[in-house]
Design an enzyme around this catalytic site. Structure first.
Site, short mmCIF file in Angstrom:
data_model
loop_
_atom_site.label_atom_id
_atom_site.label_comp_id
_atom_site.label_asym_id
_atom_site.label_seq_id
_atom_site.Cartn_x
_atom_site.Cartn_y
_atom_site.Cartn_z
N LYS A 105 0.95 -1.19 -0.09
CA LYS A 105 0.01 -0.22 0.02
C LYS A 105 1.10 1.37 -0.20
O LYS A 105 1.49 1.43 1.09
CB LYS A 105 -1.03 0.16 1.14
CG LYS A 105 -1.83 1.32 1.19
CD LYS A 105 -2.56 1.59 2.49
CE LYS A 105 -1.86 2.65 3.16
NZ LYS A 105 -1.81 4.09 2.81
N GLY A 125 7.48 4.41 8.26
CA GLY A 125 6.63 5.72 8.31
C GLY A 125 7.13 5.91 9.70
O GLY A 125 8.04 6.12 10.44
N GLY A 173 4.19 2.96 13.76
CA GLY A 173 4.96 1.78 14.12
C GLY A 173 4.56 1.10 15.37
O GLY A 173 4.48 -0.09 15.35
N GLU A 220 10.83 0.57 9.78
CA GLU A 220 11.84 1.67 9.70
C GLU A 220 10.90 3.09 10.09
O GLU A 220 10.16 3.44 9.18
CB GLU A 220 12.18 1.74 8.20
CG GLU A 220 12.89 0.49 7.67
CD GLU A 220 14.22 0.70 8.07
OE1 GLU A 220 14.77 1.50 8.95
OE2 GLU A 220 15.00 -0.25 7.71
N GLU A 230 10.23 14.88 15.57
CA GLU A 230 10.66 14.90 14.19
C GLU A 230 9.85 16.02 13.41
O GLU A 230 8.59 15.86 13.46
CB GLU A 230 10.35 13.53 13.69
CG GLU A 230 10.96 13.36 12.10
CD GLU A 230 10.83 11.81 11.65
OE1 GLU A 230 9.93 11.32 12.21
OE2 GLU A 230 11.57 11.61 10.93
#
Lengths: 478, 297
Positions: free
Chosen positions: A184, A236, A241, A258, A389
């Site tokens: 996806k 992502g 996650g 990741e 982030e």
């Protein structure tokens, strides 16, 4: 010195043929979503609608997983590695043949400058398929036992920052190991994945080996949660996650993640300053800063702080922001309105918390989503812009005095994806590389990727590695 | 001066019983909670009162493990290998005691218990040898398509929490602890709930084997009570659920582990601890770090 003037040098979009509507790619066919839902993908540089794309619901997810299972049981699982290799080599070649079309399409859908999609993304995508093609018939030599087995059906969910590159990181090793996939892509950047579906058809890949279903978070959650998948691979945000790690708890699904990062880029006083400044710019402004391993925390040794900052500001003044299809563009569009809002919000928090904001004078286009290259100074470790982030062209600058302090500050984050070190002293590079808690350490360089080079995070940046021999582990039983 | 009175006949000697304690940071405390629980032999006879570890004990053990981590991982691989081998030496010297405890706890004849003890000793020797080899086997120099020197090395993940296998109280325990520590991780291990005695005795071996305090910390007690604190502790970077027999609890623990994205080893039932362990358990608690540097003049 007067600024250089550049005449526009636009890449032609004529090589790309975008359809008005795209279905899901399931079992080798494009099909409409069962309940007829769809969404729009827009060009972030102009806000113009590019295409209507089907949104896969649970029934579509189920259909795709079943197709992948059939293909795994009947065709791809039993196929000898040497034949799987040949399909992957075919795919790699077709990507090279269609490189220009894919680069333009990626820049249109994602907003990244053509300079990067053409020179970085697409060549790496081809390289990834070439590299893993060669593993398909050599798996018993990879160090995972004499008879390594595939896992089965892999559910793969990828982000919008490197749409086709992340697809190649996921699909190439999965297929090389004998798994089939349901992938996806992100809802804001589905077009190159759908172009890849066409590449699979040109390569005559057996139906069901690769299935591509489009949709947003719900589609991803349905895919990850489907009982019929044996493996979940996700790139992502750390928050998603975590949700995935929770959702697979108690199952036998193998997982690799990741996730986010807040990389430190450490500049010592003996560093070659011009190279370091190039590296700092590349570290944070590559791909608009939409990079999980971006060097978003600059740590400069106090004794060279003024010099580094002066040259950095000068260099930032030469960055050209604008049309992604212009070959002179350094910084393209922010991928979506939502992401732009997040960057703005965190940037405002940075100012509210007392950091000093600076951007070079630059005119932003009237339409589309844009954010200028931005520098925050006077940042402390407590500031949110130094902890969270941002995923945009925003650099926070901190200082340090001793190597030990640099290590301490660099590691002071729950993330551990990447780090940079700039110094002329070899022994110090190795000393730093040993101590930095990060999966990738770039010494006197930054943001380098290669299919032979393992990539992945420590701590809350996720688990598992992609690339190289290490990347095979994610797709083999053991 | 009265003459010494001699007993009419020699009385049977009253044995000195052992107090089984926890092992945290190189010391042997009782549970801070003051609690203990009854450990029975395979026939249901009383063996000992073991310490019933509490949440606070678990947290103390994690602190000790986290504190010991930097020193242990900074040791040379050669030194770690030597220390693991030293553990095998010390265990060999006390095999009778372990044979007795394994036989009592697992309800097997002495001869069978002796085989288990031998296998446990050999396992320490096997892992000791991996200390300076795992980097060559799992690391690599990577050929990238540009002028860079690019290499990858395995590194320890950090503090690992381990729920030891319930059935195999010594060999199983050694098989889950040794692969975690040989590469530089430190562990908090929760011993087999109903058969914790060989584990406690093993800590006496560890304490006299040059293993720095805090590298292995042992708790005895209830899995359902202690493991959730380990799974949710942010200082714990990986959790090995091998010995969790309750599937629902295992799922809860794995969910808690997601909070800081701990590496999870899922439960194993009926594992055969006698077979070649392979590299999976070594790999489970290692990260791969890749370092790039330009090549030029």
């Amino acid at each position: 010195m007067p600024p250089f003037e550049y005449a526009p040098a636009p890449e032609s979009a004529a090589v790309v043929d975008i359809r008005s509507h795209y279905g899901l790619f399931v079992d080798g066919e494009f099909v409409d979503a069962t309940d007829g839902q769809s969404f729009k993908t827009v060009n972030p540089a102009s806000e113009e609608v590019l295409a209507e794309v089907s949104a896969a619901g649970p029934a579509d997810v189920d259909r795709a997983v079943r197709a992948a299972r059939r293909a795994y049981d009947r065709v791809w699982g039993p196929m000898p590695g040497r034949d799987r290799a040949k399909y992957l080599y075919r795919i790699a070649r077709i990507i090279q043949e269609r490189a220009r079309e894919l680069a333009v399409l990626e820049s249109i859908d994602n907003g990244k400058p053509i300079r990067e999609s053409r020179d970085v993304d697409i060549p790496l995508v081809a390289a990834w398929f070439f590299s893993y093609a060669g593993w398909a018939d050599k798996l018993p030599y990879a160090g995972f036992g004499a008879d390594p087995r595939p896992l089965g059906v892999a559910a793969q969910v990828i982000p919008w920052n490197f749409p086709l590159l992340m697809l190649s990181w996921k699909i190439a090793p999965a297929l090389a190991c004998g798994n089939t996939v349901v992938l996806k892509p992100a809802e804001t950047t589905p077009l190159t994945a759908l172009a890849f579906a066409d590449i699979c058809r040109q390569a005559e890949l057996p139906p069901g080996v690769v299935n591509i279903i489009t949709g947003a978070g719900e589609t991803g959650a349905a895919l990850v949660g489907h009982d019929g998948v044996d493996k979940v691979a996700f790139t992502g945000s750390t928050d998603v996650g975590r949700q995935i790690a929770r959702s697979v708890a108690g199952t036998t699904k193998k997982v690799t993640l990741e996730l986010g990062g807040k990389a430190a880029n450490v500049v010592f006083d003996d560093a070659p300053i011009d190279q370091a400044v190039e590296g700092i710019v590349n570290g944070i402004f590559f791909n608009q800063g939409h990079v999980c391993c971006a060097g978003s925390r600059l740590l400069v040794q106090e004794s060279v702080y003024d010099e580094v900052l002066d040259r950095l500001r000068t260099r930032m003044g030469t960055l050209r922001v604008g049309d992604p299809l212009d070959k002179n563009t350094d910084i393209g569009a922010i991928n979506s309105a939502e992401q732009l809002a997040r960057i703005r919000a965190l940037s405002e928090v940075g100012q509210a918390e007392g950091a000093d904001i600076w951007s070079p004078p630059c005119e932003l286009p009237e339409h589309g989503y844009w954010f200028p290259p931005t520098l925050f100074t006077g940042v402390t470790q407590a500031h949110r812009i130094a902890r969270e982030e941002i995923f945009g062209p925003v650099l926070s600058v901190l200082t340090f005095r001793t190597p030990a302090e640099a290590v301490e500050k660099a590691n002071n984050t729950p993330y551990g994806l990447s780090a940079g070190v700039w110094t002329d002293k070899g022994s110090r590079i190795l000393w730093m590389a040993e101590r930095l808690r990060a999966g990738v350490v770039w010494a006197n360089t930054f943001n380098k990727f290669d299919p032979a080079s393992p990539f992945g995070g420590y701590k809350e940046s996720g688990y598992g590695r992609e690339g190289g021999r290490h990347g095979l582990e994610a797709y083999l039983a053991g | 001066m009265p003459a010494e009175r001699k007993p009419a006949r020699p009385e049977p000697r009253v044995g000195v019983r052992k107090t089984y304690k926890l092992y945290i940071g190189g010391a042997f405390p009782r549970s801070e909670s003051g609690r203990s629980y009854v450990v029975e032999d395979a026939e249901g006879g009383f063996l000992a009162n073991a310490a019933l570890a509490s949440r606070k004990d678990a947290r103390d053990a994690v602190s000790a493990a986290a504190k010991a981590g930097p020193g242990w991982s900074a040791r040379t691989a050669y030194n770690r290998g030597q220390i693991l081998y030293r553990i095998a030496e010390m265990l060999e010297g006390r095999r009778d005691q372990f044979t007795t405890e394994v036989a009592a706890g697992e309800g097997v004849p002495r001869k069978a218990a002796d085989v288990v003890v031998s296998a446990a000793i050999d396992r320490w020797v096997w892992y000791a040898g991996w200390a300076d080899k795992i980097t060559q086997v799992l690391g690599s120099s990577n050929q990238v398509a540009a002028p860079y020197f690019d290499f990858s090395v395995p590194e320890p993940t950090g503090t690992v929490a381990v729920v030891a296998p319930q059935d195999s109280s010594l060999l199983g325990l050694v098989s889950v602890v040794a692969p975690a520590i040989v590469s530089g991780n430190t562990v908090v291990v929760l011993a087999a709930e109903t058969r914790p005695l060989p584990a406690v005795t093993l800590t006496e071996v560890l304490a006299t084997s040059d293993l720095p305090g805090g590298v292995v910390n042992l708790l005895t007690g209830r899995v359902a009570e202690v493991a959730p604190w380990l799974a949710s502790h942010m200082e714990v970077k990986a959790i090995d659920l091998t010995g969790v027999t309750d599937a629902e609890l295992a799922t809860d623990l794995e969910r808690s582990a997601a909070d800081n994205l701990k590496r999870v080893v899922r439960p194993t039932t009926g594992a055969d601890w006698n077979v070649d362990p392979g590299l999976d358990r070594l790999r489970a608690f290692l990260e791969t770090k890749t370092v790039w540097h330009p090549v030029g003049i």
